[in-house]
Design an enzyme around this catalytic site. Structure first.
Site, short mmCIF file in Angstrom:
data_model
loop_
_atom_site.label_atom_id
_atom_site.label_comp_id
_atom_site.label_asym_id
_atom_site.label_seq_id
_atom_site.Cartn_x
_atom_site.Cartn_y
_atom_site.Cartn_z
N PRO A 205 14.30 23.61 3.78
CA PRO A 205 13.54 24.28 4.84
C PRO A 205 12.95 25.62 4.40
O PRO A 205 11.88 26.02 4.90
CB PRO A 205 14.58 24.50 5.95
CG PRO A 205 15.59 23.44 5.71
CD PRO A 205 15.66 23.28 4.22
N ASP A 206 13.60 26.31 3.48
CA ASP A 206 13.13 27.65 3.09
C ASP A 206 11.75 27.63 2.45
O ASP A 206 10.83 28.32 2.94
CB ASP A 206 14.15 28.31 2.17
CG ASP A 206 15.44 28.65 2.88
OD1 ASP A 206 15.69 29.83 3.13
OD2 ASP A 206 16.21 27.73 3.21
#
Length: 427
Positions: free
Chosen positions: A189-190
């Site tokens: 997700p980052d």
């Protein structure tokens, strides 16, 4: 209204060559931690923006120590932190204290972009919410990147890559057939949120150039990731069918999988989408009989008999080194890619020819290769101009030269632990 052409006070770290970069003249105040927010500011820094990263000696960026041995100086040696924080200047400010917040506001007043990735409400409690900052600088572009957005019932939840990934729905389609959900294990997700955040900031800067107005961007990391399962969400909304886990297989391509090659833990990925690719694969396998076999005559037949195909390909691929086989198949027109171990990536001739790796020398760690820009722009290529800063490295430069804080005041701030160059509680 500020644009890249507007003259402004420059710091001593900016060279004449930096002015040719597309974001030259844009100043970014960065209070992010981890990977998601810092990936936004590292992209902006690669393209020429002056990025000022703010940490606190009371609570520094936790990504400095992730996976590191707990010993003195470890906070300066982590490769991942050094890679994603290149092209930045680093200062320390205790944002829980009035003077720290006041100095941060002064930086926002002298800047263009403010980026934060705390959970909802944290920067407001610091006194750095958008309603406050736009009174300091009406043209500022503020990017907030909470895991679950600034509104909704999950807004107050603390988010990291792992729990954002789980709640996004992505693991429901990851894993082997008849097995359970599988996490990617890379904090995916980052960087996904980082790409979206970078794009949002660029669009906001373009809008500001046209209108002179800043804006506040509310970017939910989970919503950025959920777009990766968008086709499954649409399919379920239309036919109420739950997506099934397929391991390394594909919804229509066959054969499609990862196959063992010669050596220990050596693998290649092969994907066949068309009849022409299938015939080319059979030719490379020296099995023209398979191309003429009615069991594999068309894509549907091959899809229905993937177990048989996987066994045949696995036996054949075992006789080849994975990189050698990748080149051979690609030349024949068969989509294939060697599955690299980390140490093999640096030696990949394609990445070397693309100029991905840039050599950077940094205090505490020496000289190493770092990945540069992931995409190539012909007229405005970005580059690594500065190594990642050491903790508080640019306190005197930014506070003194840019904000005009007197040296005796800087010394006082250091004595009172509002700034510093080493963490108070390193572990």
């Amino acid at each position: 209204m500020r644009t890249r052409e507007t003259p402004r006070k420059r710091t001593a770290t900016q060279s004449h060559d930096d002015r040719a970069l597309p974001l030259a003249g844009i100043r970014v105040v960065d209070v992010t931690m981890g990977w998601a927010g810092p990936s936004v500011t590292h992209f902006l820094g690669d393209m020429g923006a002056e990025v000022i990263k703010i940490e606190a000696i009371q609570r520094y960026d936790w990504w400095r120590m992730m996976g590191m041995e707990l010993k003195p100086g470890a906070w300066e040696r982590r490769g991942g932190w050094n890679a994603v924080n290149r092209n930045k200047m680093g200062i320390t400010l205790d944002l829980t204290r009035t003077e720290g917040v006041r100095l941060c506001r002064q930086l926002v007043a002298a800047g263009d972009v403010f980026v934060e990735n705390y959970r909802a409400g944290v920067v407001d409690r610091f006194g750095l919410g958008y309603d406050t900052l736009r009174t300091v600088n009406p043209s500022t572009v503020m990017l907030s990147m909470p895991a679950f957005g600034m509104s909704g019932p999950w807004r107050d939840y603390v988010g990291f890559g792992n729990n954002v990934e789980q709640l996004s729905g992505l693991p429901t389609i990851m894993g082997y057939e008849n097995g359970g959900p599988t996490a990617l294990g890379t904090g995916i997700p980052d960087p996904v949120a980082g790409f979206f955040g970078t794009l949002a900031v660029m669009v906001a800067l373009r809008q500001r150039r046209r209108t002179g107005r800043g804006q506040w961007i509310d970017l939910s990391q989970i919503e950025a990731l959920t777009r990766l399962v968008g086709d499954h969400l649409v399919a379920f909304s239309m036919n109420r069918r739950e997506p099934r886990r397929m391991g390394n297989r594909h919804s229509f391509a066959a054969p499609h999988g990862v196959y063992p090659c010669h050596g220990d833990d050596s693998w290649i990925s092969i994907a066949v989408y068309t009849d022409a690719q299938w015939r080319a694969l059979c030719s490379e396998m020296r099995r023209p009989d398979l191309a003429d076999d009615p069991r594999f005559a068309d894509s549907l037949s091959r899809f229905e008999r993937q177990d048989d195909l996987d066994k045949l390909i696995s036996v054949w691929a075992k006789g080849f080194e994975h990189r050698e086989l990748m080149v051979r198949l690609q030349k024949a027109g068969v989509p294939a890619g060697a599955v690299y171990a980390p140490q093999e990536i640096l030696d990949d001739p394609h990445l070397q020819a693309r100029g991905l790796w840039e050599t950077v020398t940094r205090e505490h760690v020496g000289t190493h290769a770092y990945p540069g820009m992931y995409f190539k722009l012909s007229r405005t290529p970005g580059r690594i101009r500065l190594p990642a800063p050491t903790m508080g490295q640019h306190n005197a430069l930014i506070l003194g030269e840019l904000l005009g804080v007197a040296q005796n005041e800087i010394s006082r701030l250091e004595r009172e632990k509002i700034i510093g160059t080493e963490p108070l509680n390193p572990f």
